[in-house]
Each structure stands twice: as structure tokens, then as C-alpha cells.
Design a protein around this motif. Structure first.
Motif, PDB file in Angstrom:
ATOM      1  N   ASN A 128     -14.142   7.280   4.840  1.00  0.00           N
ATOM      2  CA  ASN A 128     -13.027   8.205   5.046  1.00  0.00           C
ATOM      3  C   ASN A 128     -12.097   7.650   6.120  1.00  0.00           C
ATOM      4  OD1 ASN A 128     -11.346  10.404   5.048  1.00  0.00           O
ATOM      5  ND2 ASN A 128     -12.683  11.651   6.342  1.00  0.00           N
ATOM      6  N   SER A 129     -11.053   6.961   5.677  1.00  0.00           N
ATOM      7  CA  SER A 129     -10.093   6.371   6.611  1.00  0.00           C
ATOM      8  C   SER A 129      -8.731   6.325   5.950  1.00  0.00           C
ATOM      9  CB  SER A 129     -10.527   4.962   7.013  1.00  0.00           C
ATOM     10  OG  SER A 129      -9.543   4.346   7.827  1.00  0.00           O
ATOM     11  N   ARG A 130      -7.691   6.602   6.722  1.00  0.00           N
ATOM     12  CA  ARG A 130      -6.326   6.435   6.221  1.00  0.00           C
ATOM     13  C   ARG A 130      -5.800   5.043   6.536  1.00  0.00           C
ATOM     14  NH1 ARG A 130      -1.935   7.772   9.972  1.00  0.00           N
ATOM     15  NH2 ARG A 130      -0.815   8.774   8.259  1.00  0.00           N
ATOM     16  N   ASN A 131      -6.542   4.276   7.331  1.00  0.00           N
ATOM     17  CA  ASN A 131      -6.095   2.955   7.757  1.00  0.00           C
ATOM     18  C   ASN A 131      -6.631   1.889   6.804  1.00  0.00           C
ATOM     19  OD1 ASN A 131      -4.861   4.194   9.934  1.00  0.00           O
ATOM     20  ND2 ASN A 131      -6.610   3.883  11.289  1.00  0.00           N
ATOM     21  N   LEU A 132      -5.943   1.743   5.678  1.00  0.00           N
ATOM     22  CA  LEU A 132      -6.403   0.830   4.633  1.00  0.00           C
ATOM     23  C   LEU A 132      -5.356  -0.227   4.288  1.00  0.00           C
ATOM     24  CD1 LEU A 132      -8.021   3.486   2.259  1.00  0.00           C
ATOM     25  CD2 LEU A 132      -9.194   1.986   3.885  1.00  0.00           C
ATOM     26  N   HIS A 133      -4.325  -0.354   5.115  1.00  0.00           N
ATOM     27  CA  HIS A 133      -3.265  -1.323   4.839  1.00  0.00           C
ATOM     28  C   HIS A 133      -3.808  -2.745   4.946  1.00  0.00           C
ATOM     29  CE1 HIS A 133       0.647  -3.088   4.531  1.00  0.00           C
ATOM     30  NE2 HIS A 133       0.640  -3.561   5.764  1.00  0.00           N
ATOM     31  N   GLY A 134      -3.631  -3.515   3.885  1.00  0.00           N
ATOM     32  CA  GLY A 134      -4.092  -4.892   3.881  1.00  0.00           C
ATOM     33  C   GLY A 134      -5.489  -5.090   3.330  1.00  0.00           C
ATOM     34  N   SER A 166       0.823  -1.205   0.000  1.00  0.00           N
ATOM     35  CA  SER A 166       0.000   0.000   0.000  1.00  0.00           C
ATOM     36  C   SER A 166       0.857   1.255   0.000  1.00  0.00           C
ATOM     37  CB  SER A 166      -0.913   0.009   1.231  1.00  0.00           C
ATOM     38  OG  SER A 166      -1.740  -1.124   1.235  1.00  0.00           O
ATOM     39  N   SER A 167       2.055   1.173   0.551  1.00  0.00           N
ATOM     40  CA  SER A 167       2.970   2.315   0.597  1.00  0.00           C
ATOM     41  C   SER A 167       3.580   2.625  -0.758  1.00  0.00           C
ATOM     42  CB  SER A 167       4.100   2.028   1.583  1.00  0.00           C
ATOM     43  OG  SER A 167       4.836   0.890   1.154  1.00  0.00           O
ATOM     44  N   GLY A 222     -11.162  -0.411  11.556  1.00  0.00           N
ATOM     45  CA  GLY A 222      -9.786   0.051  11.510  1.00  0.00           C
ATOM     46  C   GLY A 222      -9.639   1.541  11.701  1.00  0.00           C
ATOM     47  N   ARG A 223     -10.605   2.310  11.238  1.00  0.00           N
ATOM     48  CA  ARG A 223     -10.459   3.765  11.373  1.00  0.00           C
ATOM     49  C   ARG A 223     -10.674   4.243  12.805  1.00  0.00           C
ATOM     50  NH1 ARG A 223     -15.640   6.929   8.685  1.00  0.00           N
ATOM     51  NH2 ARG A 223     -17.308   5.796   9.737  1.00  0.00           N
ATOM     52  N   LEU A 224     -11.145   3.352  13.669  1.00  0.00           N
ATOM     53  CA  LEU A 224     -11.360   3.718  15.077  1.00  0.00           C
ATOM     54  C   LEU A 224     -10.114   3.510  15.921  1.00  0.00           C
ATOM     55  CD1 LEU A 224     -14.864   2.037  15.582  1.00  0.00           C
ATOM     56  CD2 LEU A 224     -14.370   4.416  14.971  1.00  0.00           C
ATOM     57  N   HIS A 225      -9.051   2.937  15.322  1.00  0.00           N
ATOM     58  CA  HIS A 225      -7.857   2.608  16.082  1.00  0.00           C
ATOM     59  C   HIS A 225      -6.641   3.328  15.519  1.00  0.00           C
ATOM     60  CE1 HIS A 225     -10.642  -0.743  16.779  1.00  0.00           C
ATOM     61  NE2 HIS A 225     -10.054  -0.869  17.952  1.00  0.00           N
ATOM     62  N   LYS A 226      -5.696   3.620  16.392  1.00  0.00           N
ATOM     63  CA  LYS A 226      -4.437   4.222  15.990  1.00  0.00           C
ATOM     64  C   LYS A 226      -3.335   3.207  16.236  1.00  0.00           C
ATOM     65  CE  LYS A 226      -1.264   7.176  14.848  1.00  0.00           C
ATOM     66  NZ  LYS A 226      -0.998   7.382  13.419  1.00  0.00           N
ATOM     67  N   LEU A 227      -2.853   2.623  15.144  1.00  0.00           N
ATOM     68  CA  LEU A 227      -1.796   1.620  15.215  1.00  0.00           C
ATOM     69  C   LEU A 227      -0.671   2.048  14.277  1.00  0.00           C
ATOM     70  CD1 LEU A 227      -3.981  -1.606  15.124  1.00  0.00           C
ATOM     71  CD2 LEU A 227      -2.612  -0.826  17.057  1.00  0.00           C
ATOM     72  N   GLY A 228       0.491   2.353  14.833  1.00  0.00           N
ATOM     73  CA  GLY A 228       1.608   2.796  14.035  1.00  0.00           C
ATOM     74  C   GLY A 228       1.509   4.268  13.688  1.00  0.00           C
ATOM     75  N   ARG A 229       2.563   4.760  13.025  1.00  0.00           N
ATOM     76  CA  ARG A 229       2.638   6.183  12.690  1.00  0.00           C
ATOM     77  C   ARG A 229       2.282   6.476  11.237  1.00  0.00           C
ATOM     78  NH1 ARG A 229       7.871   7.965  13.147  1.00  0.00           N
ATOM     79  NH2 ARG A 229       8.752   5.889  13.428  1.00  0.00           N
ATOM     80  N   GLY A 230       2.033   5.403  10.445  1.00  0.00           N
ATOM     81  CA  GLY A 230       1.635   5.594   9.054  1.00  0.00           C
ATOM     82  C   GLY A 230       0.222   5.091   8.839  1.00  0.00           C
ATOM     83  N   PRO A 231      -0.139   4.828   7.571  1.00  0.00           N
ATOM     84  CA  PRO A 231      -1.463   4.265   7.294  1.00  0.00           C
ATOM     85  C   PRO A 231      -1.614   2.921   7.989  1.00  0.00           C
ATOM     86  CG  PRO A 231      -0.439   5.087   5.281  1.00  0.00           C
ATOM     87  CD  PRO A 231       0.614   5.104   6.337  1.00  0.00           C
ATOM     88  N   GLY A 232      -2.587   2.826   8.873  1.00  0.00           N
ATOM     89  CA  GLY A 232      -2.752   1.644   9.709  1.00  0.00           C
ATOM     90  C   GLY A 232      -3.530   0.539   9.022  1.00  0.00           C
ATOM     91  N   PRO A 233      -3.687  -0.587   9.698  1.00  0.00           N
ATOM     92  CA  PRO A 233      -4.347  -1.741   9.115  1.00  0.00           C
ATOM     93  C   PRO A 233      -5.852  -1.728   9.322  1.00  0.00           C
ATOM     94  CG  PRO A 233      -3.516  -2.307  11.267  1.00  0.00           C
ATOM     95  CD  PRO A 233      -3.098  -0.899  11.031  1.00  0.00           C
ATOM     96  N   LEU A 234      -6.522  -2.583   8.574  1.00  0.00           N
ATOM     97  CA  LEU A 234      -7.920  -2.899   8.852  1.00  0.00           C
ATOM     98  C   LEU A 234      -7.981  -3.727  10.126  1.00  0.00           C
ATOM     99  CD1 LEU A 234      -7.812  -2.293   5.742  1.00  0.00           C
ATOM    100  CD2 LEU A 234      -9.663  -3.931   5.479  1.00  0.00           C
ATOM    101  N   MET A 235      -9.178  -3.878  10.663  1.00  0.00           N
ATOM    102  CA  MET A 235      -9.371  -4.687  11.857  1.00  0.00           C
ATOM    103  C   MET A 235     -10.442  -5.748  11.582  1.00  0.00           C
ATOM    104  SD  MET A 235      -7.272  -3.487  14.172  1.00  0.00           S
ATOM    105  CE  MET A 235      -7.905  -3.921  15.779  1.00  0.00           C
ATOM    106  N   PRO A 236     -10.042  -6.908  11.018  1.00  0.00           N
ATOM    107  CA  PRO A 236     -11.034  -7.963  10.774  1.00  0.00           C
ATOM    108  C   PRO A 236     -11.597  -8.491  12.097  1.00  0.00           C
ATOM    109  CG  PRO A 236      -8.972  -8.381   9.608  1.00  0.00           C
ATOM    110  CD  PRO A 236      -8.707  -7.291  10.590  1.00  0.00           C
ATOM    111  N   ALA A 237     -12.907  -8.604  12.150  1.00  0.00           N
ATOM    112  CA  ALA A 237     -13.566  -9.096  13.371  1.00  0.00           C
ATOM    113  C   ALA A 237     -14.849  -9.812  12.982  1.00  0.00           C
ATOM    114  CB  ALA A 237     -13.875  -7.922  14.301  1.00  0.00           C
ATOM    115  N   PRO A 238     -15.296 -10.770  13.822  1.00  0.00           N
ATOM    116  CA  PRO A 238     -16.542 -11.490  13.513  1.00  0.00           C
ATOM    117  C   PRO A 238     -17.724 -10.532  13.381  1.00  0.00           C
ATOM    118  CG  PRO A 238     -15.353 -12.563  15.279  1.00  0.00           C
ATOM    119  CD  PRO A 238     -14.667 -11.243  15.048  1.00  0.00           C
TER     120      PRO A 238
END
Length: 266
Positions: free
Chosen positions: A207-213, A116-117, A250-266
Motif C-alpha cells: 500500500n503505497s502511492r509512491n510508485l513513480h519509476g 505513471s501520471s 519509497g513509501r517511508l519518504h515524502k518527496l514532492g506533492r504527487g505520487p513519489g518515487p521508489l527508493m532503490p538502495a543496496p
């Protein structure tokens, strides 16, 4: 409980690279399988040193090591679906293709060429080798840049051009193509193209910057839904809904300093 009373759970295999940041590749695939109630097995094709800021290093595994992982899984498990991700060289593509004989029930290939980068992940000869793999695929899931590379045509700028590229890939041997149009303007539109017709999937953008993966989650969710017994169109629809929820999470979480990941969940 003896083995005769045990509950049968669908099994899926991911053949992909490892993401040390946990947001894509093998890690994203296994999280997605688990969230959807499918048991995940894996064959690692490459080890990457990466995080949300980018890819630092890619170490590809020898083709015979990759082949041995696939063979070990297939000889012991009843594989209902296979998801293929990062195949970093022509030699690896050919080794994977050989290990998919006889063909599993369902194979989806997300033809990862860059993270993605924007960091390149594939090597010279990849495009030509993929052409030989395509005939083994039940579904190919390229984004616009990947479809342009695979068809040696300019990147699609409209849905009509997306559909034309998909049909070109079907003429090359793919049974179906999911063209991912996320880089077009307007709503996010994907086109599932088969020899029988076209299914259009459209949804407002999140609208989310956390689209990695994102591509990894989508393709592994398609494999998981097929393993659960859905037909192709339903598996794609369910996977897109699952991926959308993962983006929203994923957009509700801050993980890392760049574009963060999605958060797969049931």
C-alpha cells in the motif's frame, strides 16, 4: 595499483529519457545499477520536464545524437547488459536498433509509452518501429496497456490473457516477455513467458502511492542482475525482490506533492 591489478566491475548501459524529477528514466536506472554493484553508462534519448505531478515538456534528442552516445559507450566499455526505456519516435527506435549491431549479450526493453501520471510519451509510428526492434530483444517487459498496444488486442483481464499476449510477442520475435500484471485485481502477478514455458511471480500488494519509476527500476534491476551473472529467471526474481524493497523504502519518504518515487538502495 596499476590497471592490471584493478578489480573488474560489470558494466550496463541504459538507453532512456531523462526525468528531471529524478524518479524514473535515466536517473532511476543509474541509481539501480549503482545499488546493485554495476557500473552504469547511459545514452539519453529525450529530456523531460517533469515532477511528481506530471510531465510538462518532452524534448526528444536527434537520432544521430542518441546513436553517437551509444557508439561512444560501446567502443570503450565491455557492456554486459543493456536496458532500453523511453524511445519517443520511430526514428529513434530505428537508430537505437542500428547501434545494437552487433547485438550485446543481453537487451531488456521496457516499452515506455506513458508516464505513471498518464502523460503520453511516444509518438505516431512507435508501435510499428518497435515491431522491428523486438527481434533484437532478450526480454520485453510491457505492462498490460503496453502489451495490448503492441499486440493490437484488448487489454488483458486475466493471467491466461496475459500469457496469450506474451506468446504473441514471442511469435513476433522476442526471446522472452515479462508481462507485468500490476493493474489486475488481487495480488501483484507478473508472468515470465519464454518458448520453454512460464514462470509465475506473485506477491501481496504494498500500500503505497509512491510508485513513480517502478517499471524503470524493475527493468534496470533485471539488466544489472544479468550483468552480475544470473540466468534470466534468477535475474527477474532478484530484480522483483529488489524492486519490492525499493517500493517499501519509497513509501517511508515524502518527496514532492504527487505520487513519489521508489527508493532503490543496496
Amino acid at each position: 595499483m596499476d590497471r592490471g591489478d584493478a578489480r573488474v566491475i560489470p558494466v550496463a548501459l541504459t538507453i532512456a529519457g531523462s526525468d528531471s524529477g529524478g524518479g524514473a528514466g535515466i536517473q532511476a536506472d543509474l541509481k539501480t545499477f549503482a545499488a546493485l554493484g554495476v557500473f552504469g553508462t547511459s545514452a539519453i534519448t529525450a529530456i523531460t520536464a517533469q515532477n511528481t505531478l506530471g510531465v510538462r515538456l518532452v524534448h526528444t534528442l536527434p537520432p544521430d545524437v542518441i546513436a553517437a552516445q551509444i557508439a561512444a559507450v560501446r567502443e570503450d566499455f565491455d557492456i554486459a547488459a543493456v536496458k532500453i526505456g523511453m524511445l519517443a519516435s520511430a526514428e529513434i527506435v530505428e537508430a537505437v536498433a542500428a547501434e545494437l549491431e552487433p547485438a550485446p549479450r543481453f537487451v531488456v526493453f521496457d516499452p515506455v509509452m506513458a508516464a505513471s501520471s498518464g502523460d503520453a510519451l511516444s509518438r505516431e509510428g512507435f508501435i510499428q518501429a518497435v515491431g522491428r526492434l523486438i527481434a533484437k530483444l532478450d526480454l520485453l517487459t510491457p505492462n498490460l496497456a503496453e502489451a495490448a498496444a503492441l499486440t493490437a488486442t484488448p487489454q488483458a483481464r486475466s493471467e491466461a490473457e496475459m500469457a496469450a499476449q506474451a506468446r504473441g510477442l514471442i511469435n513476433s520475435g522476442a526471446r522472452a516477455v515479462l508481462m507485468k500484471g500490476g493493474h489486475l485485481d488481487g495480488d501483484a502477478v507478473d508472468l515470465l513467458v519464454t518458448p520453454q514455458g512460464l514462470h509465475r511471480f506473485a506477491a501481496p500488494r504494498i500500500n503505497s502511492r509512491n510508485l513513480h519509476g517502478t517499471g524503470c527500476v524493475l527493468s534496470s534491476a533485471i539488466a544489472a542482475n544479468f550483468a552480475l551473472g544470473h540466468d534470466l529467471a534468477t535475474a527477474v526474481a532478484e530484480a522483483k525482490a529488489f524492486t519490492r524493497r525499493a517500493i517499501e523504502n519509497g513509501r517511508l519518504h515524502k518527496l514532492g506533492r504527487g505520487p513519489g518515487p521508489l527508493m532503490p538502495a543496496p
